[in-house]
Write a protein that holds these residues in place. Structure first.
Motif, PDB file in Angstrom:
ATOM      1  N   LEU A 119      -1.356   8.782  -1.045  1.00 22.29           N
ATOM      2  CA  LEU A 119      -0.057   8.128  -1.264  1.00 22.29           C
ATOM      3  C   LEU A 119       0.642   8.686  -2.504  1.00 22.29           C
ATOM      4  O   LEU A 119       1.859   8.889  -2.503  1.00 22.29           O
ATOM      5  CB  LEU A 119      -0.255   6.615  -1.410  1.00 22.29           C
ATOM      6  N   LYS A 124      -9.790   2.213  -8.695  1.00 21.93           N
ATOM      7  CA  LYS A 124     -10.411   2.383  -7.379  1.00 21.93           C
ATOM      8  C   LYS A 124     -11.551   3.384  -7.504  1.00 21.93           C
ATOM      9  O   LYS A 124     -11.364   4.483  -8.056  1.00 21.93           O
ATOM     10  CB  LYS A 124      -9.394   2.918  -6.376  1.00 21.93           C
ATOM     11  N   PHE A 139     -11.710  -0.594   5.198  1.00 27.49           N
ATOM     12  CA  PHE A 139     -10.602   0.104   5.867  1.00 27.49           C
ATOM     13  C   PHE A 139     -10.648  -0.202   7.365  1.00 27.49           C
ATOM     14  O   PHE A 139     -11.304   0.492   8.142  1.00 27.49           O
ATOM     15  CB  PHE A 139     -10.740   1.616   5.669  1.00 27.49           C
ATOM     16  N   ALA A 160      -7.748  -3.340   3.981  1.00 24.22           N
ATOM     17  CA  ALA A 160      -6.991  -2.097   3.780  1.00 24.22           C
ATOM     18  C   ALA A 160      -6.912  -1.318   5.081  1.00 24.22           C
ATOM     19  O   ALA A 160      -7.579  -1.648   6.061  1.00 24.22           O
ATOM     20  CB  ALA A 160      -7.652  -1.258   2.697  1.00 24.22           C
ATOM     21  N   SER A 161      -6.075  -0.281   5.059  1.00 25.27           N
ATOM     22  CA  SER A 161      -5.844   0.538   6.247  1.00 25.27           C
ATOM     23  C   SER A 161      -5.263  -0.336   7.368  1.00 25.27           C
ATOM     24  O   SER A 161      -5.653  -0.240   8.522  1.00 25.27           O
ATOM     25  CB  SER A 161      -7.157   1.214   6.680  1.00 25.27           C
ATOM     26  N   ARG A 212      -2.470  -1.419   9.974  1.00 23.53           N
ATOM     27  CA  ARG A 212      -1.546  -0.602  10.772  1.00 23.53           C
ATOM     28  C   ARG A 212      -0.422  -1.410  11.430  1.00 23.53           C
ATOM     29  O   ARG A 212       0.568  -0.834  11.861  1.00 23.53           O
ATOM     30  CB  ARG A 212      -2.317   0.082  11.902  1.00 23.53           C
ATOM     31  N   ASN A 235      -3.495   5.436  -3.493  1.00 23.05           N
ATOM     32  CA  ASN A 235      -4.655   6.323  -3.347  1.00 23.05           C
ATOM     33  C   ASN A 235      -4.129   7.747  -3.520  1.00 23.05           C
ATOM     34  O   ASN A 235      -2.911   7.952  -3.577  1.00 23.05           O
ATOM     35  CB  ASN A 235      -5.375   6.088  -2.003  1.00 23.05           C
ATOM     36  N   ARG A 287      -8.941   2.490  10.117  1.00 27.42           N
ATOM     37  CA  ARG A 287      -9.724   3.704  10.378  1.00 27.42           C
ATOM     38  C   ARG A 287     -10.930   3.397  11.271  1.00 27.42           C
ATOM     39  O   ARG A 287     -11.399   4.274  12.011  1.00 27.42           O
ATOM     40  CB  ARG A 287     -10.172   4.354   9.061  1.00 27.42           C
ATOM     41  N   THR A 315      -3.646  -5.360   1.894  1.00 30.17           N
ATOM     42  CA  THR A 315      -2.732  -4.356   1.357  1.00 30.17           C
ATOM     43  C   THR A 315      -2.018  -3.687   2.517  1.00 30.17           C
ATOM     44  O   THR A 315      -2.647  -3.213   3.465  1.00 30.17           O
ATOM     45  CB  THR A 315      -3.428  -3.363   0.406  1.00 30.17           C
ATOM     46  N   ASP A 339       0.856  -1.189   0.000  1.00 31.42           N
ATOM     47  CA  ASP A 339       0.000   0.000   0.000  1.00 31.42           C
ATOM     48  C   ASP A 339       0.894   1.241   0.000  1.00 31.42           C
ATOM     49  O   ASP A 339       1.139   1.849   1.047  1.00 31.42           O
ATOM     50  CB  ASP A 339      -0.888  -0.038   1.261  1.00 31.42           C
TER      51      ASP A 339
HETATM   52  O1  G3P Z   1      -5.053   2.545   0.504  1.00 27.00           O
HETATM   53  C1  G3P Z   1      -6.159   2.575   1.341  1.00 27.00           C
HETATM   54  C2  G3P Z   1      -5.851   2.409   2.800  1.00 27.00           C
HETATM   55  O2  G3P Z   1      -5.020   1.309   2.980  1.00 27.00           O
HETATM   56  C3  G3P Z   1      -5.383   3.655   3.502  1.00 27.00           C
HETATM   57  O3  G3P Z   1      -4.989   3.403   4.809  1.00 27.00           O
HETATM   58  O4  G3P Z   1      -3.699   4.204   6.749  1.00 27.00           O
HETATM   59  O5  G3P Z   1      -4.752   5.882   5.225  1.00 27.00           O
HETATM   60  O6  G3P Z   1      -6.148   4.498   6.739  1.00 27.00           O
HETATM   61  P1  G3P Z   1      -4.885   4.554   5.942  1.00 27.00           P
END
Ligand code: G3P
Length: 220
Positions: A31, A83, A129, A163-164, A166, A28, A132, A183, A6
């Protein structure tokens, strides 16, 4: 479970690709903005670095514009996955793109009904996600388990991308929940590989190897 990285950072993508541990890349707008490079040039470079699904986000707001943008993005490389945000206009676009055989990753998913609708619209992938959700006091991974169950109940083939992410625990739980893909940011990906006993073991073996008599003072 497929592993995507990611990030839009070429050095990170190349490093992970060289290790043979990634199946694709997700990006995204946030990024991409970090890289401070011309957008098309950057996406082309990513596509040349990894031969797998490369998610690139459409930023248009209305169905017709999303479809037009998605078709332009899909022309960059056969591996581009567009996306699309999980909103009404986005789902309308996904329906059309699915008919046109353009791969989609429906992003910003935060609930089971959203994931169900993404699948109904014909999404290739859906991206819940989880980090989040954790951030606001929900158990993000519960969403993955629930989507998995609902999709399996009906034989839905939309692939779940966790996704998201951590931390490494998120990756372990994603795999246990039967997610199709995770990811993972570069730092977390590198942490997956690390173990203190491995580092101690390598150091000990190298030190002991120094004690082994060698012909002519070097080599084996
Ligand atoms: O690419 C989408 C996602 O993985 C973004 O993660 O850390 O911005 O919540 P984050």
């Amino acid at each position: 479970m497929k592993i995507f990285i990611d990030t839009a950072n070429i050095a990170q993508i190349r490093d992970a690709a060289d290790m043979g541990i990634i199946d694709g890349v997700t990006t995204n707008p946030t990024l991409v903005a970090r890289e401070n490079k011309p957008f098309l040039e950057l996406i082309k470079e990513i596509c040349e670095t990894v031969d797998g699904p490369i998610s690139v986000e459409a930023v248009s707001q209305h169905c017709d514009e999303i479809v037009k943008e998605a078709k332009q993005l899909a022309k960059i490389n056969k591996n581009v996955v567009v996306k699309v945000p999980l909103v009404k206009e986005g789902l309308k676009a996904v329906r059309i793109l699915n008919k046109d055989k353009i791969l989609t990753n429906v992003t910003l998913c935060f609930s089971v009904p959203q994931a169900l609708l993404a699948a109904k619209a014909g999404a290739t992938y859906v991206s819940p996600f989880i980090g989040r959700l954790d951030d606001i006091g929900h158990v993000g991974m519960d969403l993955i388990r629930d989507i998995r169950k609902v999709y399996d109940n009906y034989g839905i083939r939309t692939q779940i991308i966790v996704a998201s992410i951590r931390n490494p625990l998120h990756v372990i739980e994603a795999a246990k929940a039967g997610a199709d893909c995770a990811t993972i940011p570069y730092d977390v990906l590198m942490n997956l590989m690390k173990h203190p006993l491995t580092d101690i073991g390598v150091e000990r073996f190298l030190n002991d190897w120094k004690k082994v008599p060698k012909p002519h003072g070097r080599g084996r």
